[in-house]
Scaffold this motif. Structure first.
Motif, PDB file in Angstrom:
ATOM      1  N   LYS A 219     -39.417 -31.020   5.316  1.00 28.50           N
ATOM      2  CA  LYS A 219     -39.668 -31.463   3.947  1.00 28.50           C
ATOM      3  C   LYS A 219     -38.879 -30.613   2.943  1.00 28.50           C
ATOM      4  O   LYS A 219     -38.385 -31.119   1.947  1.00 28.50           O
ATOM      5  N   ASP A 220     -38.769 -29.310   3.191  1.00 32.78           N
ATOM      6  CA  ASP A 220     -38.072 -28.416   2.271  1.00 32.78           C
ATOM      7  C   ASP A 220     -36.562 -28.593   2.323  1.00 32.78           C
ATOM      8  O   ASP A 220     -35.877 -28.292   1.370  1.00 32.78           O
ATOM      9  N   GLY A 221     -36.027 -29.022   3.410  1.00 30.07           N
ATOM     10  CA  GLY A 221     -34.585 -29.179   3.552  1.00 30.07           C
ATOM     11  C   GLY A 221     -34.088 -28.320   4.706  1.00 30.07           C
ATOM     12  O   GLY A 221     -34.810 -27.528   5.285  1.00 30.07           O
ATOM     13  N   SER A 222     -32.826 -28.488   5.015  1.00 31.89           N
ATOM     14  CA  SER A 222     -32.269 -27.755   6.146  1.00 31.89           C
ATOM     15  C   SER A 222     -31.504 -26.535   5.659  1.00 31.89           C
ATOM     16  O   SER A 222     -31.244 -26.358   4.466  1.00 31.89           O
ATOM     17  N   LEU A 223     -31.136 -25.702   6.605  1.00 24.11           N
ATOM     18  CA  LEU A 223     -30.332 -24.527   6.273  1.00 24.11           C
ATOM     19  C   LEU A 223     -28.932 -24.934   5.831  1.00 24.11           C
ATOM     20  O   LEU A 223     -28.264 -24.185   5.122  1.00 24.11           O
ATOM     21  N   LYS A 224     -28.506 -26.136   6.230  1.00 30.21           N
ATOM     22  CA  LYS A 224     -27.212 -26.634   5.785  1.00 30.21           C
ATOM     23  C   LYS A 224     -27.205 -26.765   4.264  1.00 30.21           C
ATOM     24  O   LYS A 224     -26.220 -26.421   3.604  1.00 30.21           O
ATOM     25  N   ASP A 225     -28.313 -27.240   3.688  1.00 34.31           N
ATOM     26  CA  ASP A 225     -28.410 -27.348   2.236  1.00 34.31           C
ATOM     27  C   ASP A 225     -28.343 -25.977   1.571  1.00 34.31           C
ATOM     28  O   ASP A 225     -27.744 -25.821   0.507  1.00 34.31           O
ATOM     29  N   LEU A 226     -28.937 -24.977   2.206  1.00 32.36           N
ATOM     30  CA  LEU A 226     -28.880 -23.615   1.681  1.00 32.36           C
ATOM     31  C   LEU A 226     -27.439 -23.129   1.605  1.00 32.36           C
ATOM     32  O   LEU A 226     -26.991 -22.603   0.578  1.00 32.36           O
ATOM     33  N   TRP A 227     -26.699 -23.344   2.678  1.00 31.38           N
ATOM     34  CA  TRP A 227     -25.299 -22.910   2.709  1.00 31.38           C
ATOM     35  C   TRP A 227     -24.421 -23.722   1.768  1.00 31.38           C
ATOM     36  O   TRP A 227     -23.452 -23.212   1.210  1.00 31.38           O
ATOM     37  N   ILE A 228     -24.762 -24.985   1.568  1.00 32.15           N
ATOM     38  CA  ILE A 228     -24.012 -25.803   0.599  1.00 32.15           C
ATOM     39  C   ILE A 228     -24.206 -25.247  -0.812  1.00 32.15           C
ATOM     40  O   ILE A 228     -23.249 -25.137  -1.582  1.00 32.15           O
ATOM     41  N   GLY A 229     -25.426 -24.867  -1.150  1.00 37.48           N
ATOM     42  CA  GLY A 229     -25.695 -24.278  -2.461  1.00 37.48           C
ATOM     43  C   GLY A 229     -24.936 -22.971  -2.664  1.00 37.48           C
ATOM     44  O   GLY A 229     -24.358 -22.730  -3.732  1.00 37.48           O
ATOM     45  N   ILE A 230     -24.921 -22.125  -1.638  1.00 37.41           N
ATOM     46  CA  ILE A 230     -24.165 -20.871  -1.721  1.00 37.41           C
ATOM     47  C   ILE A 230     -22.678 -21.168  -1.848  1.00 37.41           C
ATOM     48  O   ILE A 230     -21.971 -20.553  -2.651  1.00 37.41           O
ATOM     49  N   GLY A 231     -22.185 -22.124  -1.074  1.00 40.22           N
ATOM     50  CA  GLY A 231     -20.771 -22.478  -1.099  1.00 40.22           C
ATOM     51  C   GLY A 231     -20.319 -23.018  -2.441  1.00 40.22           C
ATOM     52  O   GLY A 231     -19.235 -22.681  -2.930  1.00 40.22           O
ATOM     53  N   ILE A 232     -21.143 -23.852  -3.065  1.00 37.41           N
ATOM     54  CA  ILE A 232     -20.789 -24.387  -4.379  1.00 37.41           C
ATOM     55  C   ILE A 232     -20.709 -23.257  -5.400  1.00 37.41           C
ATOM     56  O   ILE A 232     -19.772 -23.192  -6.200  1.00 37.41           O
TER      57      ILE A 232
END
Length: 92
Positions: A6-19
């Protein structure tokens, strides 16, 4: 397990850091090409780095918002280090 999905995946975390870090790297490249736009870049980057986590949290992408906040912390550290090098005279 369902709470993690529900919270999201770690991929989303890395996408946020990457942006967030992409905004910093884009600024470094722009400033190397034309150093007279430093004030404009700083204003645009500050606005983008403030709006990015707000947008992510508003759209329900909690992990991407957290990644954006981590990226903002890294940006602050990088800006501070570069500013310190320039002020101390080690930059040339």
């Amino acid at each position: 397990m369902s709470q993690n999905k529900k919270d999201g995946s770690l991929k989303d975390l890395w996408i946020g850091i990457g942006i967030s870090l992409g905004i910093y790297l884009m600024g470094v490249i722009l400033l190397l090409l034309n150093s007279s736009i430093i004030i404009v870049y700083m204003l645009i980057a500050a606005i983008a780095l403030i709006v990015l986590p707000i947008y992510c949290f508003a759209k329900g992408k909690k992990r991407m918002g957290q990644g954006a906040l981590i990226g903002i912390g890294l940006n602050i550290l990088l800006f501070s280090a570069c500013f310190g090098i320039i002020i101390s005279g080690l930059g040339g």
